[in-house]
Scaffold this motif. Structure first.
Motif, PDB file in Angstrom:
ATOM      1  N   ARG A 100       0.843  -1.195   0.000  1.00 44.81           N
ATOM      2  CA  ARG A 100       0.000   0.000   0.000  1.00 44.81           C
ATOM      3  C   ARG A 100       0.880   1.246   0.000  1.00 44.81           C
ATOM      4  N   ALA A 101       0.450   2.256  -0.797  1.00 45.30           N
ATOM      5  CA  ALA A 101       1.279   3.449  -0.978  1.00 45.30           C
ATOM      6  C   ALA A 101       0.790   4.651  -0.197  1.00 45.30           C
ATOM      7  N   ASP A 102      -0.365   4.552   0.509  1.00 51.31           N
ATOM      8  CA  ASP A 102      -0.880   5.716   1.219  1.00 51.31           C
ATOM      9  C   ASP A 102       0.021   6.052   2.407  1.00 51.31           C
ATOM     10  N   VAL A 103      -0.099   7.296   2.861  1.00 48.11           N
ATOM     11  CA  VAL A 103       0.773   7.782   3.921  1.00 48.11           C
ATOM     12  C   VAL A 103       0.566   7.014   5.226  1.00 48.11           C
ATOM     13  N   LEU A 104      -0.684   6.739   5.611  1.00 47.65           N
ATOM     14  CA  LEU A 104      -0.952   6.011   6.842  1.00 47.65           C
ATOM     15  C   LEU A 104      -0.246   4.662   6.846  1.00 47.65           C
ATOM     16  N   SER A 105      -0.334   3.927   5.754  1.00 46.61           N
ATOM     17  CA  SER A 105       0.326   2.620   5.696  1.00 46.61           C
ATOM     18  C   SER A 105       1.834   2.753   5.807  1.00 46.61           C
ATOM     19  N   ARG A 106       2.382   3.785   5.205  1.00 45.53           N
ATOM     20  CA  ARG A 106       3.826   4.021   5.318  1.00 45.53           C
ATOM     21  C   ARG A 106       4.214   4.359   6.761  1.00 45.53           C
ATOM     22  N   LEU A 107       3.366   5.161   7.427  1.00 41.23           N
ATOM     23  CA  LEU A 107       3.660   5.517   8.815  1.00 41.23           C
ATOM     24  C   LEU A 107       3.553   4.301   9.732  1.00 41.23           C
ATOM     25  N   LEU A 108       2.634   3.400   9.450  1.00 45.40           N
ATOM     26  CA  LEU A 108       2.508   2.190  10.260  1.00 45.40           C
ATOM     27  C   LEU A 108       3.724   1.283  10.110  1.00 45.40           C
ATOM     28  N   ARG A 109       4.396   1.376   8.964  1.00 44.89           N
ATOM     29  CA  ARG A 109       5.619   0.589   8.768  1.00 44.89           C
ATOM     30  C   ARG A 109       6.841   1.286   9.349  1.00 44.89           C
ATOM     31  N   ALA A 110       6.744   2.591   9.582  1.00 43.29           N
ATOM     32  CA  ALA A 110       7.898   3.363  10.035  1.00 43.29           C
ATOM     33  C   ALA A 110       8.342   2.910  11.417  1.00 43.29           C
ATOM     34  N   GLY A 111       9.627   2.619  11.570  1.00 39.57           N
ATOM     35  CA  GLY A 111      10.184   2.256  12.860  1.00 39.57           C
ATOM     36  C   GLY A 111       9.824   0.863  13.330  1.00 39.57           C
ATOM     37  N   GLU A 112       9.186   0.070  12.448  1.00 39.35           N
ATOM     38  CA  GLU A 112       8.719  -1.239  12.926  1.00 39.35           C
ATOM     39  C   GLU A 112       9.858  -2.176  13.289  1.00 39.35           C
ATOM     40  N   ASP A 113      11.010  -1.948  12.687  1.00 40.69           N
ATOM     41  CA  ASP A 113      12.155  -2.801  13.026  1.00 40.69           C
ATOM     42  C   ASP A 113      12.767  -2.444  14.372  1.00 40.69           C
ATOM     43  N   ASP A 114      12.303  -1.299  14.945  1.00 40.69           N
ATOM     44  CA  ASP A 114      12.875  -0.846  16.212  1.00 40.69           C
ATOM     45  C   ASP A 114      11.960  -1.142  17.392  1.00 40.69           C
ATOM     46  N   THR A 115      10.939  -1.959  17.157  1.00 46.31           N
ATOM     47  CA  THR A 115       9.991  -2.250  18.219  1.00 46.31           C
ATOM     48  C   THR A 115      10.641  -3.089  19.312  1.00 46.31           C
ATOM     49  N   GLU A 116      10.259  -2.822  20.546  1.00 41.77           N
ATOM     50  CA  GLU A 116      10.753  -3.611  21.670  1.00 41.77           C
ATOM     51  C   GLU A 116      10.364  -5.085  21.508  1.00 41.77           C
ATOM     52  N   PRO A 117      11.188  -6.008  21.942  1.00 41.81           N
ATOM     53  CA  PRO A 117      10.797  -7.412  21.959  1.00 41.81           C
ATOM     54  C   PRO A 117       9.473  -7.577  22.694  1.00 41.81           C
ATOM     55  N   GLY A 118       8.602  -8.382  22.125  1.00 40.07           N
ATOM     56  CA  GLY A 118       7.311  -8.581  22.754  1.00 40.07           C
ATOM     57  C   GLY A 118       6.240  -7.642  22.237  1.00 40.07           C
ATOM     58  N   GLY A 119       6.594  -6.784  21.253  1.00 39.93           N
ATOM     59  CA  GLY A 119       5.583  -5.953  20.610  1.00 39.93           C
ATOM     60  C   GLY A 119       5.355  -4.610  21.240  1.00 39.93           C
ATOM     61  N   GLY A 120       6.179  -4.195  22.207  1.00 41.13           N
ATOM     62  CA  GLY A 120       5.998  -2.870  22.807  1.00 41.13           C
ATOM     63  C   GLY A 120       6.183  -1.770  21.792  1.00 41.13           C
ATOM     64  N   SER A 121       5.548  -0.620  22.020  1.00 33.66           N
ATOM     65  CA  SER A 121       5.637   0.463  21.053  1.00 33.66           C
ATOM     66  C   SER A 121       6.242   1.726  21.638  1.00 33.66           C
ATOM     67  N   GLY A 122       6.751   1.682  22.858  1.00 36.61           N
ATOM     68  CA  GLY A 122       7.370   2.872  23.437  1.00 36.61           C
ATOM     69  C   GLY A 122       8.802   3.007  22.972  1.00 36.61           C
ATOM     70  N   PRO A 123       9.357   4.224  23.028  1.00 36.92           N
ATOM     71  CA  PRO A 123      10.738   4.441  22.623  1.00 36.92           C
ATOM     72  C   PRO A 123      11.702   3.617  23.482  1.00 36.92           C
ATOM     73  N   ARG A 124      12.706   3.034  22.857  1.00 32.26           N
ATOM     74  CA  ARG A 124      13.709   2.293  23.591  1.00 32.26           C
ATOM     75  C   ARG A 124      14.793   3.232  24.075  1.00 32.26           C
ATOM     76  N   ALA A 125      15.531   2.810  25.065  1.00 35.38           N
ATOM     77  CA  ALA A 125      16.538   3.684  25.662  1.00 35.38           C
ATOM     78  C   ALA A 125      17.621   4.056  24.653  1.00 35.38           C
ATOM     79  N   GLU A 126      17.935   3.117  23.721  1.00 39.84           N
ATOM     80  CA  GLU A 126      19.071   3.365  22.851  1.00 39.84           C
ATOM     81  C   GLU A 126      18.692   4.083  21.562  1.00 39.84           C
ATOM     82  N   ASP A 127      17.415   4.347  21.306  1.00 40.64           N
ATOM     83  CA  ASP A 127      17.059   5.071  20.085  1.00 40.64           C
ATOM     84  C   ASP A 127      15.765   5.844  20.295  1.00 40.64           C
ATOM     85  N   ASN A 128      15.363   6.589  19.262  1.00 45.81           N
ATOM     86  CA  ASN A 128      14.134   7.364  19.363  1.00 45.81           C
ATOM     87  C   ASN A 128      13.254   7.145  18.148  1.00 45.81           C
ATOM     88  N   THR A 129      13.313   5.908  17.589  1.00 46.59           N
ATOM     89  CA  THR A 129      12.569   5.639  16.360  1.00 46.59           C
ATOM     90  C   THR A 129      11.545   4.527  16.541  1.00 46.59           C
TER      91      THR A 129
END
Length: 462
Positions: free
Chosen positions: A238-267
């Protein structure tokens, strides 16, 4: 300026370097600033020069207005931790939300901007353009030769659907039919509605109660769309902005699916609430602003047959070779002559020397887009509509054309807005020529400057 305006002499605080300004009651200055800057600011500029101050409620707070390009450059290049843009935009928080890119500062702003940037980079514009063109073409299909086009209304219809379909990614017609009227009401923010920021008790009484109830209904639809989209498995396609934003930073998610910022990054990915605030920000910052810019552009072309002829030829050519240079110049010059948003605000977090003046903490420094764009030293024959100035190398100097602001806070959707504008202009001019019978007066509507008569144009089928 109204003949009944309170009068008084200017005053200067020589201790802290706050420049001269009118000694009007703060309530009057605030009302004029929110309702009629087009009349107010040039009068004060003529009286006090390139730099002057005004007092704005609540507080009152001191705004220092700048228009010299060197001063504008200094403000845009200043340390963003000491020149807070989010605090300067805080009046919009009740509508945009506390996580809006326009409201936040410092680390939260850096994180949000980093996550949003890929959705608005140059290469992604190619993916968005076909849908923008299809939306514009469907609108133009409904027009007829000889009709009087109420330009602002029709451009608003196009840009609203661009936001809903290209940005929000809503394509279901039933949901679109529900969203359109509610979003139109949400976008209709007048000066009095913004008073809820200063006086939260207004949320409980009409007309504020009805406005914010409608906003809650829009939020419910947006949260449902976000939840449903998160559950889908085809976001990569999908090319819409919302879908792109939902993919943004997904590789930086905390183990277990958390969505808060991790200590070592802000993405870390955006939460649902953050996503909602960014979507509403894109709606409010990119809907009527682009519609107004398009309306002013078509209006100016309708008053200049020679430029219209060149724009029609450019539209035909852009369909073949993809070169939008002249259409782009027409848009940029309309945005110069008719600034849609006419000022930028930065609130000082500590005492600062700005343009040689020592200004105290909490003063808001305000580069004036309106004054910058109408300054003869910046643009020869500044009152004239001359798109060619944007095609001549070196004619438009840095920090003189600033419709999208500047520095690290430059509007993230600037490239999207120009792409959308050129695409819509192309669709219109490939099928119609337009004429305007008289100049359109300016009106400050909500937070944007629009043609007060909605820029009526007569359509001539090609």
């Amino acid at each position: 300026m109204s003949a009944t305006a309170p009068v008084g002499v200017g005053q200067t605080d020589t201790t802290v370097g706050i420049p001269a300004g009118p000694r009007w009651p703060a309530w009057w200055t605030t009302w004029k600033f929110l309702k009629d800057r087009k009349a107010m600011i040039p009068v004060l500029h003529e009286r006090f020069g390139d730099t002057f101050s005004i007092k704005i409620l609540p507080g009152p707070r001191t705004f220092v207005i700048f228009s010299d390009p060197a001063d504008v450059k200094e403000i845009f290049a200043a340390d963003p931790s000491q020149f807070h843009a989010g605090e300067g935009n805080a009046i919009l928080e009740p509508v945009m939300g506390s996580h809006s890119l326009l409201i936040v500062d410092d680390e939260e702003h850096r994180r949000s901007r980093k996550l949003l940037m890929p959705a608005f980079s140059g290469p992604t514009m190619k993916a968005y353009r076909p849908l923008v063109e299809a939306i514009a073409a469907a609108e133009v299909d409904s027009w007829n030769d000889g009709d009087t086009l109420i330009t602002l209304d029709r451009m608003n219809a196009i840009t609203l659907d661009v936001i809903l379909q290209v940005v929000f990614g809503v394509t279901d017609e039933e949901r679109l039919a529900v969203l359109r009227p509610k979003v139109r009401k949400m976008v209709n923010i007048n000066a009095s509605m913004l008073l809820a920021w200063s006086y939260p008790g207004l949320f409980r009484v009409p007309p504020w109660r009805g406005y914010f109830k409608n906003q809650q209904e829009v939020d419910e639809i947006l949260f449902a769309e976000i939840r449903e989209r998160r559950a889908e498995h085809d976001l990569e396609g999908r090319a819409d902005v919302l879908s792109r934003l939902l993919r943004a930073g997904e590789d930086d998610t905390e183990p277990g699916g958390g969505s808060g910022p991790r200590a070592e990054d802000n993405t870390a990915p955006l939460s649902d609430r953050e996503m909602r605030d960014q979507l509403v920000t894109l709606l409010l910052a990119g809907h009527e602003t682009t519609a107004s810019a398009l309306s002013w552009t078509l209006h100016e072309l309708g008053r200049h047959p020679d430029l219209l002829k060149r724009a029609v030829e450019a539209a035909d050519g852009s369909a073949v070779d993809g070169d939008d240079a002249f259409l782009d110049a027409c848009l940029k010059e309309a945005m110069r002559v008719h600034p849609v948003i006419d000022f930028v605000a930065r609130t000082l977090q500590s005492e600062q020397v700005v343009a040689g003046r020592t200004l105290p903490r909490k003063v808001t420094v305000t580069p004036s887009i309106m004054l910058s764009h109408s300054r003869e030293a910046n643009f020869a024959d500044a009152h004239e509509y001359r798109p060619d100035r944007f095609l001549t190398q070196g004619e438009v100097a840095a920090n003189t054309w600033i419709p999208f602001g500047g520095g690290v806070r430059r509007c993230i959707g600037a490239a999207f807005s120009l792409m959308e504008g050129a695409a819509v202009l192309g669709e219109v001019l490939r099928r119609y020529e337009v004429t305007a019978d008289q100049p359109a007066p300016n009106r400050l509507r909500n937070i944007t400057n629009v043609p007060s008569d909605k820029a009526p144009l007569r359509l001539h089928a090609r």
